[in-house]
Enzyme design. Structure first.
Site, PDB file in Angstrom:
ATOM      1  N   GLY A 204      42.394  43.795  43.724  1.00 26.06           N
ATOM      2  CA  GLY A 204      42.723  42.242  44.445  1.00 26.06           C
ATOM      3  C   GLY A 204      43.189  41.449  43.418  1.00 26.06           C
ATOM      4  N   ASN A 205      43.241  40.280  43.698  1.00 23.99           N
ATOM      5  CA  ASN A 205      43.177  39.710  42.740  1.00 23.99           C
ATOM      6  C   ASN A 205      42.814  37.928  43.122  1.00 23.99           C
ATOM      7  OD1 ASN A 205      44.348  36.994  44.922  1.00 23.99           O
ATOM      8  ND2 ASN A 205      46.112  39.259  44.812  1.00 23.99           N
ATOM      9  N   HIS A 206      42.452  37.211  41.935  1.00 21.01           N
ATOM     10  CA  HIS A 206      41.301  36.133  42.386  1.00 21.01           C
ATOM     11  C   HIS A 206      41.626  34.775  43.575  1.00 21.01           C
ATOM     12  CE1 HIS A 206      39.292  37.851  38.931  1.00 21.01           C
ATOM     13  NE2 HIS A 206      40.621  37.267  38.366  1.00 21.01           N
TER      14      HIS A 206
END
Length: 394
Positions: A204-206
Site C-alpha cells: 500500500g501507500n500513505h
C-alpha cells in the site's frame, strides 16, 4: 448563501428551530426576523443560539436606539423564507402593509421569497386567504403549500406548515440549480489501493484520501452530482456524495470505468499501486527464510486507460506526485494520458504531502499554461482546482 427566515405567530413556530438547524447545517448564513407575536411561541434566544446571529423583532433597540435597517437586511438576503406564515401576515404582505420589521423587510426584498403558510383549516380555506395567496403568487412569491393532517384546533385537514425537512430540501434544490456545476456529473477517485500479498498483508501507500475527499466536497457544494470511488481511508465523505468503496487497483479500475461514461468531469486523485503481487498466497506466509521476495506485475494505468476512451467535451484531470524532474514528468503525463490538465504535487515542499491537511500544487494544462500556488489547506486547494475546471469548461 444568505437566508432570512421570517417567523410569524403560529403554533407551528416550534418547527422553525429545526428549520434553522437544517439551513445552517447546509452551509447557509441564517438571520431570523420574528413578528412580536411569534415570540410568544418560541424564544429569540433559542433561534439566535441555533442561527449564531442575533434575532431581530423590532425596528429599533429600545435601550440603545439602534435601528435594524430593513433595507440592508433585504439586500443581504439571497432568499427570504417566511415559515410559518400566518393568515394575518399573508394579508399584510398581499396588501402592502408593513407595521412590523418582517413585513418591512418583505417589501424591501429583491430576492426570491418563499412563504410556508400555517393556520387552521377554515382560515386556510377562507376566500380572503386564498385571494391573498393568489395575489402573492402573482407578485412572483413562491408558495410552499401546507400539508394535510391533524391541526391545533382538533380539526383534520389542510393547514399544517410543511415539514422543515421539506422546506430545506426545496431550498437546497432551488439553490443548487443556480450553482456553476448544476446538472453536471463528477467522478473523483481518492485514497490508496491495497494489493494483497496474503490474507493479512498487502502492498500500500500513505495516501489519506483527504485531497480527493476535499475535491469531491467542493464539486458537490458547487452543484455537481458527485460519485467518489475511494480506496481504504478513515475519513467520511460529505452527505450527498455517492461513495463507492474499493480496495485494490483492479477494483478501482472496474468502478472508474463503469462510472466514467456518465461523468462530465473525472478527477483521478487516488494513489493507485503501480504493481501488485503476481500471485496471492491463500494462507499467511510464514517467516521461515532470512530473505523473501515477491514477484510483482504491473497494474493497469487507470488514468491512461480512461484517456483513450471517447469523451467529447468531458473533462479528464490527473494528479502527479513527483520527487524529481517534476514539471517535465507532469507534462509527459498530460500528453501520454490525454488530460485536460494535471495537478502536480511535490514531496519536496515542507508541509505538503499525503497525511497532512495542507498541499502545494502547480496546475499545468494541455496548452502548457502553468499556475503555481502557495501552501494552502486542502479545502483551499480544492477550490483552486474548481476555478480551473470552470475556466476550462468556459
Amino acid at each position: 448563501m444568505n437566508i432570512i427566515l421570517g417567523i410569524c405567530g403560529s403554533i407551528a413556530s416550534y418547527k422553525a428551530a429545526t428549520l434553522v438547524r437544517l439551513l445552517v447545517k447546509s452551509g447557509a448564513a441564517v438571520k431570523v426576523v420574528m413578528t412580536p407575536d411569534a415570540t410568544h411561541f418560541i424564544t429569540p434566544l433559542t433561534l439566535s443560539t441555533l442561527s449564531k446571529n442575533p434575532v431581530l423583532v423590532e425596528y429599533a433597540n429600545a435601550q440603545t436606539g439602534e435601528w435594524n435597517n430593513h433595507v440592508e437586511l433585504a439586500l443581504w438576503a439571497d432568499y427570504l423564507v417566511i415559515a410559518p406564515a400566518s393568515a394575518n401576515t399573508l394579508a399584510k404582505m398581499a396588501n402592502g402593509l408593513c407595521d412590523n420589521l418582517l413585513t418591512a423587510v418583505y417589501l424591501s426584498a429583491k430576492c426570491p421569497v418563499y412563504v410556508a403558510p400555517a393556520m387552521d383549516l377554515d382560515m386556510w380555506k377562507h376566500a380572503s386567504t386564498q385571494a391573498n395567496v393568489g395575489r402573492l403568487q402573482s407578485y412572483g412569491n413562491i408558495l410552499i403549500r401546507p400539508g394535510y393532517g391533524e391541526l391545533a384546533s382538533g380539526l383534520t385537514g389542510e393547514g399544517r406548515m410543511a415539514e422543515p425537512e421539506e422546506i430545506a430540501a426545496l431550498l437546497d434544490g432551488e439553490i443548487r440549480k443556480k450553482l456553476p456545476l448544476s446538472g453536471k456529473k463528477a467522478l473523483v477517485s481518492a485514497g490508496p489501493t491495497y494489493e494483497a500479498i496474503d490474507p493479512v498483508r498487502f502492498i500500500g501507500n500513505h495516501s489519506s484520501g483527504k485531497m480527493g475527499y476535499a475535491i469531491a466536497a467542493e464539486l458537490l457544494r458547487n452543484g455537481a452530482e458527485v460519485t467518489l470511488v475511494s480506496g481504504p481511508v478513515s475519513i467520511t465523505a460529505e452527505p450527498g456524495i455517492k461513495v463507492v468503496r474499493v480496495t485494490s487497483a483492479a477494483e478501482m479500475l472496474e468502478q472508474m470505468s463503469a462510472h466514467f461514461p456518465a461523468a462530465d468531469i473525472t478527477i483521478m486523485n487516488a494513489a493507485v499501486a503501480d504493481y501488485r503481487p503476481a500471485t496471492v498466497a491463500g494462507h499467511k506466509i510464514k517467516k521461515n527464510d532470512e530473505e523473501f521476495s515477491i514477484p510483482l506485475v504491473k497494474t493497469t494505468d487507470i488514468l491512461a486507460n480512461l484517456g483513450q476512451l471517447e469523451r467529447g467535451n468531458r473533462l479528464l484531470i490527473g494528479f502527479a506526485l513527483e520527487t524529481e524532474h517534476e514539471e517535465e514528468n507532469a507534462i509527459k503525463k498530460i500528453r501520454k494520458k490525454n488530460l485536460d490538465f494535471i495537478v502536480l504535487n511535490s514531496l519536496q515542499d515542507e508541509g505538503a504531502g499525503f497525511k497532512g491537511d495542507q498541499n502545494k500544487i502547480t496546475i499545468i494544462d494541455r496548452e502548457l499554461n502553468k499556475v503555481t500556488y502557495g501552501l494552502k489547506s486542502k479545502q483551499e486547494v480544492a477550490h483552486d482546482i474548481l476555478i480551473k475546471i470552470l475556466e476550462v469548461m468556459a
